[in-house]
Design a protein around this motif. Sequence first.
Motif, mmCIF file in Angstrom:
data_model
loop_
_atom_site.group_PDB
_atom_site.id
_atom_site.type_symbol
_atom_site.label_atom_id
_atom_site.label_comp_id
_atom_site.label_asym_id
_atom_site.label_seq_id
_atom_site.Cartn_x
_atom_site.Cartn_y
_atom_site.Cartn_z
ATOM 1 N N ARG A 2 6.889 27.846 9.778
ATOM 2 C CA ARG A 2 7.986 28.216 8.865
ATOM 3 C C ARG A 2 8.622 29.529 9.288
ATOM 4 N N LEU A 3 7.791 30.494 9.661
ATOM 5 C CA LEU A 3 8.296 31.783 10.103
ATOM 6 C C LEU A 3 9.155 31.636 11.355
ATOM 7 N N MET A 4 8.714 30.802 12.290
ATOM 8 C CA MET A 4 9.486 30.573 13.515
ATOM 9 C C MET A 4 10.819 29.880 13.211
ATOM 10 N N MET A 5 10.818 28.955 12.260
ATOM 11 C CA MET A 5 12.068 28.278 11.876
ATOM 12 C C MET A 5 13.035 29.262 11.221
ATOM 13 N N VAL A 6 12.520 30.140 10.382
ATOM 14 C CA VAL A 6 13.373 31.143 9.739
ATOM 15 C C VAL A 6 13.935 32.098 10.783
ATOM 16 N N ALA A 7 13.115 32.485 11.774
ATOM 17 C CA ALA A 7 13.604 33.357 12.849
ATOM 18 C C ALA A 7 14.706 32.656 13.646
ATOM 19 N N ALA A 8 14.535 31.368 13.918
ATOM 20 C CA ALA A 8 15.563 30.611 14.636
ATOM 21 C C ALA A 8 16.845 30.525 13.815
ATOM 22 N N MET A 9 16.711 30.326 12.502
ATOM 23 C CA MET A 9 17.899 30.264 11.644
ATOM 24 C C MET A 9 18.616 31.611 11.619
ATOM 25 N N CYS A 10 17.856 32.716 11.675
ATOM 26 C CA CYS A 10 18.474 34.043 11.718
ATOM 27 C C CYS A 10 19.260 34.243 13.009
ATOM 28 N N LEU A 11 18.722 33.774 14.124
ATOM 29 C CA LEU A 11 19.438 33.879 15.394
ATOM 30 C C LEU A 11 20.736 33.081 15.359
ATOM 31 N N ILE A 12 20.682 31.896 14.796
ATOM 32 C CA ILE A 12 21.881 31.059 14.689
ATOM 33 C C ILE A 12 22.908 31.726 13.777
ATOM 34 N N ALA A 13 22.456 32.284 12.654
ATOM 35 C CA ALA A 13 23.373 32.962 11.735
ATOM 36 C C ALA A 13 23.994 34.195 12.390
ATOM 37 N N GLY A 14 23.211 34.931 13.161
ATOM 38 C CA GLY A 14 23.740 36.097 13.868
ATOM 39 C C GLY A 14 24.770 35.698 14.913
ATOM 40 N N TRP A 15 24.492 34.626 15.648
ATOM 41 C CA TRP A 15 25.434 34.121 16.654
ATOM 42 C C TRP A 15 26.744 33.694 15.991
ATOM 43 N N LEU A 16 26.627 32.967 14.886
ATOM 44 C CA LEU A 16 27.815 32.517 14.168
ATOM 45 C C LEU A 16 28.608 33.697 13.619
ATOM 46 N N GLY A 17 27.924 34.684 13.051
ATOM 47 C CA GLY A 17 28.595 35.866 12.535
ATOM 48 C C GLY A 17 29.317 36.633 13.632
ATOM 49 N N HIS A 18 28.699 36.710 14.803
ATOM 50 C CA HIS A 18 29.323 37.402 15.933
ATOM 51 C C HIS A 18 30.622 36.706 16.336
ATOM 52 N N HIS A 19 30.592 35.385 16.416
ATOM 53 C CA HIS A 19 31.792 34.647 16.803
ATOM 54 C C HIS A 19 32.873 34.698 15.717
#
Length: 54
Positions: free
Chosen positions: A21-38
């Motif tokens: 679960r922790l790894m999935m949340v970390a992956a979701m944070c990376l995706i959200a950060g990438w989306l926010g950057h774009h």
Amino acid sequence: MVLGALAALGLSVLDVPTFERLMMVAAMCLIAGWLGHHLNLSCDDQWDGIALRK
């Protein structure tokens, strides 16, 4: 954020172990950060008139 919270809740309901679960949340944070950057770059393009996309 709502989708991430629902995904985390769904993982809990499905009895996914804590580490996974922790790894999935970390992956979701990376995706959200990438989306926010774009999204931020697209706003800068509108105001500066400079295409910053690479």
